[in-house]
Design a protein around this motif. Structure first.
Motif, PDB file in Angstrom:
ATOM      1  N   PHE A  12       0.841  -1.145   0.037  1.00  0.00           N
ATOM      2  CA  PHE A  12       0.023  -0.051  -0.074  1.00  0.00           C
ATOM      3  C   PHE A  12       1.029   1.255   0.018  1.00  0.00           C
ATOM      4  N   CYS A  13       0.408   2.194  -0.440  1.00  0.00           N
ATOM      5  CA  CYS A  13       1.116   3.687  -0.528  1.00  0.00           C
ATOM      6  C   CYS A  13       0.426   4.793   0.045  1.00  0.00           C
ATOM      7  N   PHE A  14       1.107   5.614   0.873  1.00  0.00           N
ATOM      8  CA  PHE A  14       0.380   6.760   1.353  1.00  0.00           C
ATOM      9  C   PHE A  14       1.272   7.877   1.075  1.00  0.00           C
ATOM     10  N   VAL A  15       0.623   9.375   1.101  1.00  0.00           N
ATOM     11  CA  VAL A  15       1.537  10.342   0.735  1.00  0.00           C
ATOM     12  C   VAL A  15       1.892  10.968   2.236  1.00  0.00           C
ATOM     13  N   ASP A  16       3.226  11.309   2.364  1.00  0.00           N
ATOM     14  CA  ASP A  16       3.774  11.792   3.671  1.00  0.00           C
ATOM     15  C   ASP A  16       3.430  13.286   3.727  1.00  0.00           C
ATOM     16  N   GLU A  17       3.851  13.861   4.658  1.00  0.00           N
ATOM     17  CA  GLU A  17       3.708  15.278   5.070  1.00  0.00           C
ATOM     18  C   GLU A  17       4.623  16.214   4.091  1.00  0.00           C
ATOM     19  N   TYR A  18       5.630  15.863   3.481  1.00  0.00           N
ATOM     20  CA  TYR A  18       6.448  16.608   2.532  1.00  0.00           C
ATOM     21  C   TYR A  18       5.654  16.143   1.023  1.00  0.00           C
ATOM     22  N   SER A  19       4.558  15.392   1.087  1.00  0.00           N
ATOM     23  CA  SER A  19       3.907  15.153  -0.105  1.00  0.00           C
ATOM     24  C   SER A  19       4.529  14.220  -1.117  1.00  0.00           C
ATOM     25  N   ASN A  20       5.552  13.381  -0.634  1.00  0.00           N
ATOM     26  CA  ASN A  20       6.233  12.338  -1.236  1.00  0.00           C
ATOM     27  C   ASN A  20       5.571  11.087  -0.972  1.00  0.00           C
ATOM     28  N   PHE A  21       5.510  10.173  -2.151  1.00  0.00           N
ATOM     29  CA  PHE A  21       4.680   9.063  -1.995  1.00  0.00           C
ATOM     30  C   PHE A  21       5.581   7.834  -1.379  1.00  0.00           C
ATOM     31  N   ASN A  22       4.999   7.107  -0.482  1.00  0.00           N
ATOM     32  CA  ASN A  22       5.594   6.076   0.456  1.00  0.00           C
ATOM     33  C   ASN A  22       4.966   4.780   0.283  1.00  0.00           C
ATOM     34  N   ILE A  23       5.737   3.718  -0.296  1.00  0.00           N
ATOM     35  CA  ILE A  23       5.316   2.393  -0.330  1.00  0.00           C
ATOM     36  C   ILE A  23       5.537   1.461   0.721  1.00  0.00           C
ATOM     37  N   ILE A  24       4.638   0.738   1.251  1.00  0.00           N
ATOM     38  CA  ILE A  24       5.062  -0.240   2.254  1.00  0.00           C
ATOM     39  C   ILE A  24       4.913  -1.665   1.481  1.00  0.00           C
ATOM     40  N   CYS A  25       6.098  -2.280   1.678  1.00  0.00           N
ATOM     41  CA  CYS A  25       6.083  -3.622   1.045  1.00  0.00           C
ATOM     42  C   CYS A  25       5.854  -4.612   2.070  1.00  0.00           C
ATOM     43  N   ASN A  26       5.306  -5.830   1.570  1.00  0.00           N
ATOM     44  CA  ASN A  26       4.991  -6.997   2.647  1.00  0.00           C
ATOM     45  C   ASN A  26       6.274  -7.947   2.591  1.00  0.00           C
ATOM     46  N   THR A  27       6.981  -7.642   3.676  1.00  0.00           N
ATOM     47  CA  THR A  27       8.238  -8.270   3.509  1.00  0.00           C
ATOM     48  C   THR A  27       8.102  -9.556   4.519  1.00  0.00           C
ATOM     49  N   GLU A  28       9.035 -10.566   4.197  1.00  0.00           N
ATOM     50  CA  GLU A  28       8.925 -12.064   5.083  1.00  0.00           C
ATOM     51  C   GLU A  28       9.845 -11.328   6.393  1.00  0.00           C
ATOM     52  N   ASP A  29       9.503 -11.850   7.453  1.00  0.00           N
ATOM     53  CA  ASP A  29      10.287 -11.480   8.517  1.00  0.00           C
ATOM     54  C   ASP A  29      11.657 -12.327   8.606  1.00  0.00           C
ATOM     55  N   ARG A  30      12.683 -11.664   9.379  1.00  0.00           N
ATOM     56  CA  ARG A  30      13.922 -12.446   9.133  1.00  0.00           C
ATOM     57  C   ARG A  30      13.806 -13.848  10.143  1.00  0.00           C
ATOM     58  N   ASN A  31      14.919 -14.593   9.796  1.00  0.00           N
ATOM     59  CA  ASN A  31      14.714 -15.860  10.540  1.00  0.00           C
ATOM     60  C   ASN A  31      15.168 -15.939  12.142  1.00  0.00           C
ATOM     61  N   ASP A  32      15.143 -14.637  12.522  1.00  0.00           N
ATOM     62  CA  ASP A  32      15.469 -14.298  13.921  1.00  0.00           C
ATOM     63  C   ASP A  32      14.821 -15.452  14.661  1.00  0.00           C
ATOM     64  N   GLU A  33      15.331 -15.828  15.778  1.00  0.00           N
ATOM     65  CA  GLU A  33      14.508 -16.810  16.690  1.00  0.00           C
ATOM     66  C   GLU A  33      13.799 -16.132  17.597  1.00  0.00           C
TER      67      GLU A  33
END
Lengths: 563, 717
Positions: B696-717
């Motif tokens: 999903f994408c949102f516009v930040d307060e400086y009017s830039n576009f931000n995309i948030i990617c769905n990333t798998e978590d690290r293999n941290d225990e």
């Protein structure tokens, strides 16, 4: 996370690359701190990380033979000291060729790395030291007939014990080598690099957790093995022979053959050196463990260069057989000081020719690993300090022609991270003045693709010094392949201030020189590939215009006629 | 005099300067950036309003493209070019003209003059091979041929004393040969000229006399540092670029003057600082990375705008028509290096550490003998350009594939200014599809995936292979095509957050308007600190500062806006590598500088030595403060983007295995806080953003576009 679950491929890549960049950055550190030109300007050292079981894990681009030797050294450390006697803060010092080393001049410091009390890795830093004692400055002891006459040996001893430097060892060490002060600084640099490497590795383990780390390490080695086996499968099954020669052991002026066969079957390779000549009296013998990493390296150069370099890449070698008492696997106490650039270099050159025989379309003519070494010793009149200086200009060897391209102009295969010295830096530090360093006309092997051109170097001596010169590839230059001719020979000569000229033998030491004397060293040209008559006339025209070949050669060898 | 300056901290210190009374542009600040495909322009007026424009680059004569873009900027701001240009108070220019000249070997043959016996430095490269394990690799052909390398008899020793005076008749003979060969630019690098430049100067003097109009670059001017190969490489590149860069800049300056420009033309350098155009004419090597530098400067500035937050780690990526550039800014710091290897060539002038691969919107798709589909490395550039541009291109490119997949609206390219021919693109890709026995859209998607894989590989090298975890970084994505492609593969590197600046397609040009003036000087002094007084040392520095002072004055920087950074290349006697130490704050006594070095040595390597260190080179960077544009900030206006919805369009998403009816939003109407879920397309006049499913994408307060990617978590225990 369950042990049996395959680790996330991104994490595997991250960990592999983090370890490799730790290795690369550690190297940057040591070359900045070191006091000898061998380290700092020419980078004659290597860093590596091995698993707790002494398998090569992360290597970066250094000197592959050093790193292979690190594996045989690490095996010896585990054998001699034992895992149970290694503790956090220990550093093991070893340079014994009969315990896995390449030659006594290469000093390995190895640090066991612990996480939560568990041994998880071994970090190693091996460096060609300016001097390790013995009967000649620089420790290349021409005329030696027993290893006792060569570098002092440290057979896997603890230089640092749980973080405390063992002063007894340090004093024995410094008492037996030349230029102890600079060498102490180099040792400090080596130790600093291991500390840095340790911090980097432990940070990785801490970040990802020990379980994930271990799972990824296993996968890193397995990936390289899978990829290496795919490469071996591309080579037609069969047995391919090889034969090449080493020359002049400093006592006897004759040749020794390195002979054998490589057998490929599916994804397995076996190499057998049966048929190789008996060991030599003096220092050109291959160190007894060196034939193993040298043989491994042949596959490393042959296979896809993007395969990560680690123990997995070498697993396709099912067997490597080297009969005892031969020049590739001598009996104790044979001297081995010149091993890396003599017989060990010939082993790599020779085995690679078997690969080219098997797959000519992907192969190349010989690009020799046998560079000459000229070492100067004396006193610097500027500083009054003693100097031992190995001029590594000998590394600028003509590359072997490839199946579809000319050879690299001048470089060295093995010393892939090393550089020839900066002329200006050398002159600021050593009483030598360069008269020339340039390509030699007609030095390359001819062929459809010609070899690279070796380099000729002329030094003028500024202050009284003594020098030694060791070399091979004079009677047996780099062989051509598939109809290409051999490259030009290596040779050296001395021209005194009075104008008297002497050709130097392939091994000579203790030659006294005075201001105004000149020493001229010519490096091997690369072998040619394919029939010279098939060479594109436009390439011949350009070689002629650029002075890489003479008019006579253009006409005689290449049938070139200027229109 | 203010010496305080932190390397690569230029941007962070600028916030305080915004208020300062620096030179006030009259009305517009202009940044023009010539890339391989487009010439981008940004104009900022005194109220902070930003105008942007874009036109095709004109490779034969880049000036035409610059003027086209300038004309558009004028129109946007409601002016005609004749009334607009005279109102410009600052004009900063970034250009790939130097890079292209070297990469494509466009420059004319040059000659190299060396000390007798040492003609093969360039070919030898100190025997370095970039991939030591690849014995089948091609040798990088040097750009000076061996038969145009000439030797002169002379010799200077390691103390700078003349051992053998220059044989002038050698130089005269060489001059004749150079004349016969029709060569117009010559590089000179003689041994130890960094200690004693007399022979190099004499050679230059003779060449000037014998060959009127000849260009001569001497190493003691361009990079007076020890190590003959690295110096030769740098000065040869300089000579190679001289003519191309000079004639281009002359032409451009004349064209701008004819339009009434009174401000002096400024050029972005590889260091991320700008300089006056006239300073570049004999130092073209300094603008080798001029093109991509602007985007890096802008990323650093915008990334650090929010002073309340910790400065983020940024990977700035710029996808143009012909290349994909990557820069790692850890903590928003611009990475600078004084010794770089760029495209295989050694350069010893200050340079941003930018890594490049040859993938871009213009990369051509082709099929090999074994029916394998490839993309690049050949590029259609801007001429002939992609098939859909209808400028004669016949081979399908990445841009054509993007069009066929429905990502680009053929009627809204450059905001509708250029109409793309989708049918032509389809025909061209259809041809490949027939050969491969696949359907056309599948092939387009294949082209898309292959070029993405190349860029992913490039990012792996830039991060992982250098020991950086990409998951700790935010991607700043700019350049026209980047936001169509990068969201597709960022998640594979585990990157969670992508920022696309509102003016992404002209971001490098925007960076030009916020850059500072910078000059760099070096002098070799090779002295041990035990025998050096602070007065002597400062005398050396003053010599360089005086040069800086003069250059800044000539660039019209008022005295109060000039500041200097003093650095020294130091080492302990016996060490062979110098460490570059900022001693701007340690100039009261030699001991202070020595302590500064010891502290650094200890902090970095765990110990300091007892001896007094040597100072090999001294370096001065001279800066001129410039006024920065202000960026407006807006609080959240709500999540809903309904007001910006434009229409739906069929677009191909490989994740969903087909053409999907996709929502298209008008990006110009999206404001702070607005959100959009993927799959979706956001269109801005010069940028298209493709949001993948599950992003999903949102516009930040400086009017830039931000995309948030769905990333798998690290293999941290």
């Amino acid at each position: 996370m369950n042990e049996t679950v395959k680790p996330n491929p991104i994490t595997v890549e991250v960990i592999r690359n983090s370890l490799e960049s730790a290795v690369a950055e550690t190297g940057a550190t040591i070359s900045k701190l070191a006091h000898s030109m061998l380290f700092a300007e020419c980078k004659d050292f290597s860093i590596g990380i091995l698993t707790a079981d002494a398998e090569l894990l992360a290597l970066a681009q250094y000197i592959p033979a050093h790193q292979g030797g690190m594996k045989t050294n690490a095996d010896a450390i585990l054998r001699v000291i034992g895992k149970e006697n290694l503790f956090p803060g220990d550093v093991i010092m070893t340079n014994d060729p009969y315990l896995g080393g390449l030659h006594g001049q290469d000093l390995l410091l190895m640090k066991p790395l612990f996480f939560d009390g568990e041994l998880i890795a071994l970090a190693g830093c091996v460096a060609h030291r300016t001097d390790m004692g013995g009967m000649s400055p620089g420790s290349l002891c021409l005329g030696a007939t027993e290893i006792y006459q060569e570098a002092i040996r440290f057979p896997c001893v603890k230089l640092v014990n749980r973080g405390v430097v063992n002063d007894d060892i340090m004093r024995i060490y410094l008492a037996n080598i030349r230029m102890p002060q600079d060498q102490k600084a180099d040792t400090t640099a080596q130790l600093a690099s291991l500390d840095q490497c340790e911090r980097a590795v432990l940070a990785v383990v801490k970040k990802y957790g020990l379980k994930t780390y271990k799972a990824c390490v296993k996968e890193i080695l397995d990936i390289s093995e899978r990829r290496a086996r795919l490469e071996v499968e591309k080579i037609p099954d069969g047995t391919y022979s090889f034969c090449d020669y080493t020359e002049h052991d400093s006592v006897e002026d004759r040749d020794w053959a390195v002979r054998g066969t490589m057998t490929v079957s599916g994804s397995d390779i076996s190499v057998d050196f049966t048929g190789t000549d008996p060991q030599a009296l003096s220092l050109i013998n291959c160190a007894p463990y060196s034939h193993i990493p040298k043989t491994w390296q042949s596959l490393m150069y042959w296979a896809d260069p993007s395969i990560p370099k680690n123990q997995g890449l070498y697993r396709p070698f099912k067997s490597i057989t080297a009969p005892k008492g031969t020049i590739v696997n001598p009996n104790f106490p044979a001297p081995v000081g010149a091993s890396p650039t003599d017989t060990a270099g010939v082993i790599l050159d020779a085995v690679l020719t078997a690969f080219t025989k098997a797959c000519p379309e992907r192969g190349w003519a010989t690009w020799s690993n046998c560079n000459s070494t000229t070492t100067f010793y004396g006193t610097n009149p500027e500083t009054g300090k003693q100097i031992i200086y190995s001029a590594l200009d000998g590394l600028a060897i003509g590359g072997g022609a490839r199946a579809n391209a000319d050879g690299w102009p001048a470089s060295q295969v093995e010393a892939s991270s090393m550089m020839i010295p900066s002329i200006e830096v050398t002159e600021q530090n050593v009483p030598l003045r360069y008269v020339k360093r340039e390509f030699v006309t007609d030095n390359a092997g001819d062929g459809k693709f010609r070899g690279g051109t070796g380099v000729i170097v002329e030094y003028e001596v500024i202050a009284p010094m003594t020098f030694s010169y060791i070399s091979i590839r004079n009677r047996h230059p780099s062989p051509g392949a598939q109809g290409g001719t051999d490259g030009g020979p290596q040779w050296a000569k001395l021209v005194t201030a009075e104008g008297e000229e002497t050709a130097l033998p392939q091994k000579i030491t203790n030659v006294k020189v005075k201001p105004g004397d000149h020493i001229i060293v010519c490096n091997a040209g690369g072998g040619g590939f394919g029939d010279p008559k098939e060479r594109d006339p436009e390439l011949v025209r350009r070689d002629l215009e650029d002075g890489f070949i003479s008019k006579e050669k253009a006409e005689k060898v290449y049938n070139y006629r200027k229109d | 005099m203010n010496y305080r300056y932190q390397e690569s901290g230029a941007i962070s210190t600028l916030k305080e300067i915004v208020k300062g009374e620096s030179i006030l542009p009259r009305k517009f600040m202009i940044g023009i950036d010539v890339g391989g495909t487009f010439t981008d322009g940004v104009a900022v007026d005194e109220t902070g309003k930003v105008y942007i424009a874009k036109s095709s680059s004109t490779k034969g004569d880049p000036t035409i493209g610059v003027l086209n873009t300038l004309r558009k900027l004028a129109e946007q701001s409601g002016e005609r070019i004749e009334t607009f240009v005279p109102q410009v108070g600052r004009f900063v220019y970034g250009t790939t003209v130097a890079t292209n000249a070297l990469l494509e070997r466009q420059g004319r043959e040059i000659a190299l003059i060396t000390t007798k016996g040492f003609k093969d430095q360039l070919n030898l490269r100190r025997i370095r091979r970039d991939n030591g394990y690849d014995l089948r690799a091609a040798h990088p052909e040097p750009f000076v041929s061996r038969h145009h390398t000439y030797e002169v008899t002379e010799r200077v020793d390691f103390k700078g004393n003349v051992l053998m005076p220059l044989v002038e008749k050698d130089v005269m003979a060489t001059a004749r040969k150079i004349e016969q060969a029709g060569i117009a630019s010559v590089a000179v690098c003689l041994l130890f000229s960094f200690l004693n430049p007399e022979h190099e100067r004499k050679v230059r003097e003779i060449l000037y006399r014998e060959l009127p109009g000849i260009q001569v670059s001497i190493s003691s001017d361009v990079c007076p540092e020890i190590r003959e190969y690295e110096r030769t490489s740098t000065v040869a590149i300089n000579a190679y670029l001289t003519q191309t860069v000079q004639s281009h800049l002359e032409k451009l300056e004349k064209a701008l003057a004819d339009l009434g420009l009174t401000a002096k033309l400024q050029i972005m350098q590889s260091s991320g600082g700008v300089t006056a155009s006239k300073m570049i004419t004999d130092r073209p090597v300094n603008i080798f990375l001029s093109g991509p530098a602007g985007g890096v400067v802008a990323s650093s500035y915008i990334g650090a705008l929010d002073s309340k937050k910790e400065k983020p780690n940024i990977i700035a990526v710029d996808m143009g028509g012909t290349s994909f550039d990557m820069t790692l800014l850890t903590g928003c710091e611009i990475p600078l290096s004084v010794r770089s290897v760029i495209h295989g060539w050694d350069i010893i002038v200050p340079t941003i550490d930018i890594q490049t691969i040859g993938s871009g919107g213009g990369s051509i798709a082709w099929i090999d003998a074994g029916n394998g589909l490839h993309v690049g490395p050949q590029s259609a550039g801007s001429t002939p350009g992609p098939v859909s541009y209808m400028q004669g291109g016949e081979q399908p490119t990445v841009t054509d594939a993007d069009l066929v997949m429905g990502y680009i609206d053929p009627n809204y390219f450059l905001g509708g200014e250029m109409i793309l021919n989708k049918e032509k693109a389809e025909e061209a890709i259809e041809k490949l599809a027939d050969q491969l026995g696949l359907n056309m859209v599948e092939v387009a998607s294949g082209i898309y995936s292959i070029v993405n894989e190349c860029m992913l590989g490039g990012l792996r090298v830039a991060t992982l292979q250098r020991g950086h975890d990409p998951r700790d970084y935010t991607l700043f994505v700019f350049g026209g095509a980047a936001s169509i492609h990068v969201p597709d593969f960022a998640a594979e590197l585990g990157i969670h957050h992508i920022i696309i600046p509102r003016d992404a397609s002209v971001f490098s040009a925007e960076g030009l308007t916020i850059s500072e003036i910078r000059f760099d000087y070096t002098k070799n002094i090779s002295r041990n600190t035990a025998e050096l007084t602070i007065e002597e040392l400062m005398e050396h520095y003053q010599e360089l500062i005086a040069k800086g002072n003069q250059d800044l004055a000539e660039t019209d920087i008022p005295e109060e806006d000039r500041y200097y950074c003093l650095r020294a290349d130091m080492k302990y006697p016996g060490e062979f590598s110098e460490f570059i130490i900022d001693i701007s704050d340690c100039t009261h006594s030699i001991q202070e500088a020595v302590d500064c070095f010891a502290e650094y040595h200890k902090a970095q390597y765990g110990y300091a030595e007892d001896e007094m260190p040597d100072i090999v080179n001294i370096r001065v960077s001279a800066f001129g403060r410039m006024r920065k544009p202000k960026f407006a900030r807006m609080g959240s206006q709500g999540k809903d983007s309904g007001h910006a919805w434009k229409k739906t369009r069929n677009a191909y998403f490989h994740e969903l295995n087909g053409m999907i009816e996709t929502n298209v939003y008008d990006g110009t109407r999206m404001i702070s806080g607005n959100q959009v879920s993927g799959p979706a397309i956001i269109e801005l006049p010069t940028t298209t953003i493709v949001i993948r499913p599950e992003q999903f994408c949102f516009v930040d307060e400086y009017s830039n576009f931000n995309i948030i990617c769905n990333t798998e978590d690290r293999n941290d225990e």
